[in-house]
Design a protein around this motif. Structure first.
Motif, short mmCIF file in Angstrom:
data_model
loop_
_atom_site.label_atom_id
_atom_site.label_comp_id
_atom_site.label_asym_id
_atom_site.label_seq_id
_atom_site.Cartn_x
_atom_site.Cartn_y
_atom_site.Cartn_z
N LEU A 144 0.83 -1.21 0.00
CA LEU A 144 0.00 0.00 0.00
C LEU A 144 0.86 1.26 0.00
O LEU A 144 0.54 2.25 -0.67
CB LEU A 144 -0.93 0.00 1.22
CG LEU A 144 -1.97 -1.13 1.27
CD1 LEU A 144 -2.77 -1.05 2.57
CD2 LEU A 144 -2.90 -1.08 0.07
N ARG A 187 -6.11 7.80 -0.02
CA ARG A 187 -6.44 6.40 0.28
C ARG A 187 -7.85 6.39 0.85
O ARG A 187 -8.10 6.86 1.95
CB ARG A 187 -5.46 5.81 1.29
CG ARG A 187 -5.75 4.33 1.59
CD ARG A 187 -4.89 3.79 2.71
NE ARG A 187 -5.23 2.42 3.03
CZ ARG A 187 -4.90 1.82 4.17
NH1 ARG A 187 -4.22 2.50 5.10
NH2 ARG A 187 -5.25 0.56 4.39
N ASP A 234 -7.47 -1.25 0.20
CA ASP A 234 -6.53 -1.11 -0.91
C ASP A 234 -7.12 -0.27 -2.03
O ASP A 234 -6.71 -0.38 -3.19
CB ASP A 234 -6.10 -2.49 -1.45
CG ASP A 234 -7.26 -3.27 -2.03
OD1 ASP A 234 -8.38 -3.21 -1.47
OD2 ASP A 234 -7.08 -3.96 -3.04
#
Length: 326
Positions: A217, A236, A240
């Motif tokens: 990530l 983010r 994911d």
């Protein structure tokens, strides 16, 4: 410059009253005397309180929603500069360090705004006393240093609430605050939205563990940072799933950035496939329209992302309002 009001705003008062401790008081009750070491701040919910600073200084009577004693809370064991006496029956809200910490966690933005106003009030009050009370000069400097440090800590806390701890990118809250700012300045037009998802990320976590998954990530975040321009924002969204809003004039410009992301991730994955430092990526892309909303843009990009995943991943798919694939 006018002295800032000692009153809380309605929003501040609602928060302080919710977290602070309620205390009923009666006329003549001494809350503290000059020179007492205090660690508590007070907000008047009902009634009134007299502050007597002694010498030839003007006494003050405070009423509902006004606050006092904040230096005791912010500095700790601060010598009180006045006698505080209840002048009419009422109710106070007391805030100690425990409640202050809850305020920081609950609404750092609101507390930061209050502290900035309180700092200005303290500075102006103290500056008017320095000429008459030289012995308080060291106290004042200590208070200012502590308040600056507190203000800095609150600013950092507010920033942390907008940032994803693992990757350093904006989190969902930070991204939506960014969108709100762009709405206010009317600069959402000429933008593209990319939704980015790691291919087979669950398999990476299952096979190599979450530490490797976290490194993957972070690798994705590094690619998005390298792809983002000065007017772009990477986020983010959770798990994911990432997004990148970019400045772009045409769909070709948007797809070009998306393909840079997938190509870079694929090349890095080929260099070290096990344990992986990166995953291949699927990207859904769409144009951001000024008349649309986040949910509209997300639905378009998500449809393209779903198609990219269904076609095997490691690719870019385009979606527009007419549902025409790239």
């Amino acid at each position: 410059m006018l002295e800032p009001a000692a009153s809380l705003t309605a929003e501040e008062y609602a928060l302080f009253a919710q977290i602070g401790r309620q205390r009923r008081v009666e006329p003549g009750e001494k809350l503290f005397r000059r020179g007492d070491l205090g660690t508590t701040m007070f907000v008047i919910a009902q009634g009134s309180v007299d502050l007597d600073f002694g010498d030839d200084l003007v006494a003050k009577r405070l009423g509902a929603r006004e606050f006092f004693g904040e230096l005791g809370l912010l500095i700790g064991d601060h010598a009180r500069s006045a006698d505080a006496t209840v002048s009419s029956p009422g109710m106070l809200v007391e805030l100690r360090q425990e409640e202050f910490d809850q305020l920081v966690e609950r609404d750092p933005r609101l507390l930061a705004h209050f502290l900035r106003r309180a700092i200005m009030r303290v500075v102006l009050n103290e500056q008017s006393l320095i000429g008459r009370l030289r012995r308080r000069n060291l106290d004042l400097q200590t208070a200012l240093d502590t308040l600056r440090a507190t203000n800095h800590r609150l600013t950092q806390t507010e920033e942390l609430t907008r940032t994803d701890e693992l990757t350093g990118l904006a989190n969902r809250r930070g991204f939506h605050l960014h969108l709100q700012q762009r709405r206010r300045t009317d600069i959402t037009q000429g933008r593209g939205l990319l939704l980015i998802d790691c291919d087979r990320f669950k398999g990476i976590n299952d096979e190599y563990g979450h530490l490797v998954g976290d490194r993957v990530l972070q690798g994705v975040a590094n690619i998005l940072r390298s792809a983002a321009g000065p007017d772009d924002i990477a986020c983010r969204l959770g798990g994911d799933e990432f997004c990148l809003m970019i400045k772009a004039e045409t769909p070709d410009d948007i797809v070009r950035v998306a393909e840079f992301i997938t190509t870079t991730a694929h090349a890095l994955h080929e260099l070290q496939p096990a344990p992986p430092q990166i995953a291949t990526l699927s990207v859904g892309a769409c144009l951001v329209t000024a008349e649309g909303e986040w949910d509209d843009w997300y639905a378009l990009a998500d449809a393209a992302l779903y198609r990219a995943k269904r076609l095997g991943g490691n690719r870019v798919e385009w979606q527009d309002a007419a549902l025409a694939p790239a």
